[in-house]
Write an enzyme that holds these catalytic residues in place. Structure first.
Site, PDB file in Angstrom:
ATOM      1  N   ARG A  34       0.857  -1.183   0.000  1.00 55.37           N
ATOM      2  CA  ARG A  34       0.000   0.000   0.000  1.00 55.37           C
ATOM      3  C   ARG A  34       0.896   1.237   0.000  1.00 55.37           C
ATOM      4  O   ARG A  34       1.938   1.267   0.685  1.00 55.37           O
ATOM      5  CB  ARG A  34      -0.882   0.030   1.260  1.00 55.37           C
ATOM      6  CG  ARG A  34      -2.025  -0.943   1.219  1.00 55.37           C
ATOM      7  CD  ARG A  34      -3.039  -0.563   0.163  1.00 55.37           C
ATOM      8  NE  ARG A  34      -4.185  -1.464   0.124  1.00 55.37           N
ATOM      9  CZ  ARG A  34      -4.303  -2.515  -0.692  1.00 55.37           C
ATOM     10  NH1 ARG A  34      -3.328  -2.812  -1.541  1.00 55.37           N
ATOM     11  NH2 ARG A  34      -5.389  -3.259  -0.681  1.00 55.37           N
ATOM     12  N   GLU A  48      -3.826   7.168  -4.724  1.00 59.37           N
ATOM     13  CA  GLU A  48      -4.148   6.629  -6.053  1.00 59.37           C
ATOM     14  C   GLU A  48      -5.468   7.190  -6.553  1.00 59.37           C
ATOM     15  O   GLU A  48      -6.380   7.364  -5.744  1.00 59.37           O
ATOM     16  CB  GLU A  48      -4.240   5.097  -5.967  1.00 59.37           C
ATOM     17  CG  GLU A  48      -2.901   4.476  -5.639  1.00 59.37           C
ATOM     18  CD  GLU A  48      -2.967   2.973  -5.407  1.00 59.37           C
ATOM     19  OE1 GLU A  48      -3.996   2.365  -5.738  1.00 59.37           O
ATOM     20  OE2 GLU A  48      -1.986   2.427  -4.902  1.00 59.37           O
ATOM     21  N   HIS A  50      -1.231  -0.017  -9.947  1.00 61.81           N
ATOM     22  CA  HIS A  50      -1.809  -0.982  -8.988  1.00 61.81           C
ATOM     23  C   HIS A  50      -2.360  -2.224  -9.716  1.00 61.81           C
ATOM     24  O   HIS A  50      -3.564  -2.482  -9.686  1.00 61.81           O
ATOM     25  CB  HIS A  50      -2.906  -0.305  -8.151  1.00 61.81           C
ATOM     26  CG  HIS A  50      -3.171  -1.026  -6.848  1.00 61.81           C
ATOM     27  ND1 HIS A  50      -3.572  -0.381  -5.702  1.00 61.81           N
ATOM     28  CD2 HIS A  50      -3.099  -2.338  -6.512  1.00 61.81           C
ATOM     29  CE1 HIS A  50      -3.741  -1.271  -4.730  1.00 61.81           C
ATOM     30  NE2 HIS A  50      -3.455  -2.462  -5.210  1.00 61.81           N
TER      31      HIS A  50
HETATM   32  C1  DGY Z   1      -5.694  -6.188  -2.901  1.00 55.04           C
HETATM   33  O1  DGY Z   1      -6.228  -7.269  -3.156  1.00 55.04           O
HETATM   34  O2  DGY Z   1      -5.665  -5.720  -1.759  1.00 55.04           O
HETATM   35  C2  DGY Z   1      -5.112  -5.443  -4.033  1.00 55.04           C
HETATM   36  O3  DGY Z   1      -4.031  -4.674  -3.659  1.00 55.04           O
HETATM   37  C3  DGY Z   1      -6.177  -4.582  -4.665  1.00 55.04           C
HETATM   38  O4  DGY Z   1      -6.460  -3.488  -3.846  1.00 55.04           O
END
Ligand code: DGY
Length: 327
Positions: A242, A271, A289
């Protein structure tokens, strides 16, 4: 809303993959909150009709939405991240929360290696070099040869967050003859790699520091200017967890000033906003992402979202229950 049917009513607060929407609609009375011109008014009028909610790790669910659904029994989330789900609010109401761990371990680990190789060997930058015709004139005063990269095989890999995905990354590293150490708050029982209690010491040791710790308040800005300076001008930072885990402003400064060698980033603090300063830099690889974004993995995630919901509404249990809120 359509008149009540005997099927459970399930709300979704985002658009999902069409195949998942079709599968959900074949079993449940689905309703998309994002289609409502006035979602608040809709919830006030119809919130009590829903027993299920489908969301995602990216969109999440806050306490206000949970409060607006007084009969809610189960939340099924697409993704492994829990930082945008108010688990405490769900727990207070006894609402079950399902998510999609494990099925994305391989693809996120693969992408971590993709970013490592790209940041170190300059794959994206080299592609830009060829496309702009610079190779044709390489060695002339107008165009320098493409700069040398750095070796990944045999290098030192520091992993921040040795969970399911972190362990998959560590196993991949043996194929690259890398030495691996990891940092977690506590050593992971049975893990064959050395635990490094100090993140600073891990950063100092590592050639590649891969961040795969869960997001949320507990890890916010865990990687700060001090950690980046410990990684130093020969070290690369890879983030597939993250954006919030890294102090992004400090990272931008470290990349601009070349106080670290480079970075590969799949995630950002705000994001889809990416800091403007990074766009012009060749020592950073920027991805939107996409770590879990393959046909196979997204299908497996979609299946888990469906299975969690169906199993809970028919038998009162989940395939993959989210852990209780931290603290
Ligand atoms: C997750 O599955 O947490 C991915 O990073 C998508 O947000």
């Amino acid at each position: 809303m359509t008149p009540s049917s005997s099927r459970p009513r399930v709300l979704q607060n985002l658009r999902l993959m069409p195949a998942l929407e079709a599968r959900l609609a074949s079993a449940f009375d689905m309703h998309r909150l994002t289609d409502e011109a006035d979602p608040k008014a809709f919830l006030a009028a119809h919130g009590a009709a829903f027993t299920g909610l489908v969301t995602s790790a990216a969109v999440g669910v806050d306490a206000a939405l949970i409060d607006a659904l007084p009969k809610l029994r189960v939340i099924s989330s697409f993704g492994v991240g829990l930082d945008k789900l108010d688990l405490a609010a769900a727990q207070r109401r006894g609402i079950a929360v399902g998510y999609t761990p494990d099925v994305l371990n391989d693809c996120v680990a693969d992408l971590a290696f993709g970013l490592m190789l790209d940041a170190a060997r300059g794959l994206s930058a080299a592609d830009r070099y060829v496309r702009r015709g610079a190779w044709l004139g390489a060695g002339t005063p107008a165009s320098a040869p493409f700069p040398l990269g750095r070796k990944v095989s045999g290098a030192r890999l520091g992993i921040v967050g040795l969970g399911r995905i972190g362990s998959t990354i560590a196993r991949r590293a043996s194929g690259f003859d890398m030495s691996v150490r990891y940092h977690n708050r506590r050593p992971v029982e049975g893990a064959p790699w050395p635990h490094e209690p100090s993140l600073l010491a891990l950063a100092e040791w590592a050639d590649y520091l891969v961040i795969i710790a869960a997001g949320g308040a507990g890890t916010r800005h865990l990687v700060d200017a001090e950690v980046l300076d410990a990684l130093g001008p020969r070290g690369f930072l890879i983030n597939v967890s993250r954006g919030s885990v890294i102090d992004e402003a400090a990272l931008v400064r470290a990349l601009v000033d070349k106080r670290i060698a480079g970075a590969g980033l799949d995630v950002f603090e705000h994001e889809p906003q990416v800091p403007q300063e990074l766009l012009a830099l060749d020592n950073v690889v920027l991805l939107p992402h996409i770590a879990s974004g393959t046909v196979e993995t997204r299908q497996a995630m979609a299946d888990r979202v469906f299975d969690n919901l169906q199993l809970f509404l028919s038998e009162g249990r989940l395939v993959s229950a989210a852990p209780p809120p931290a603290g």
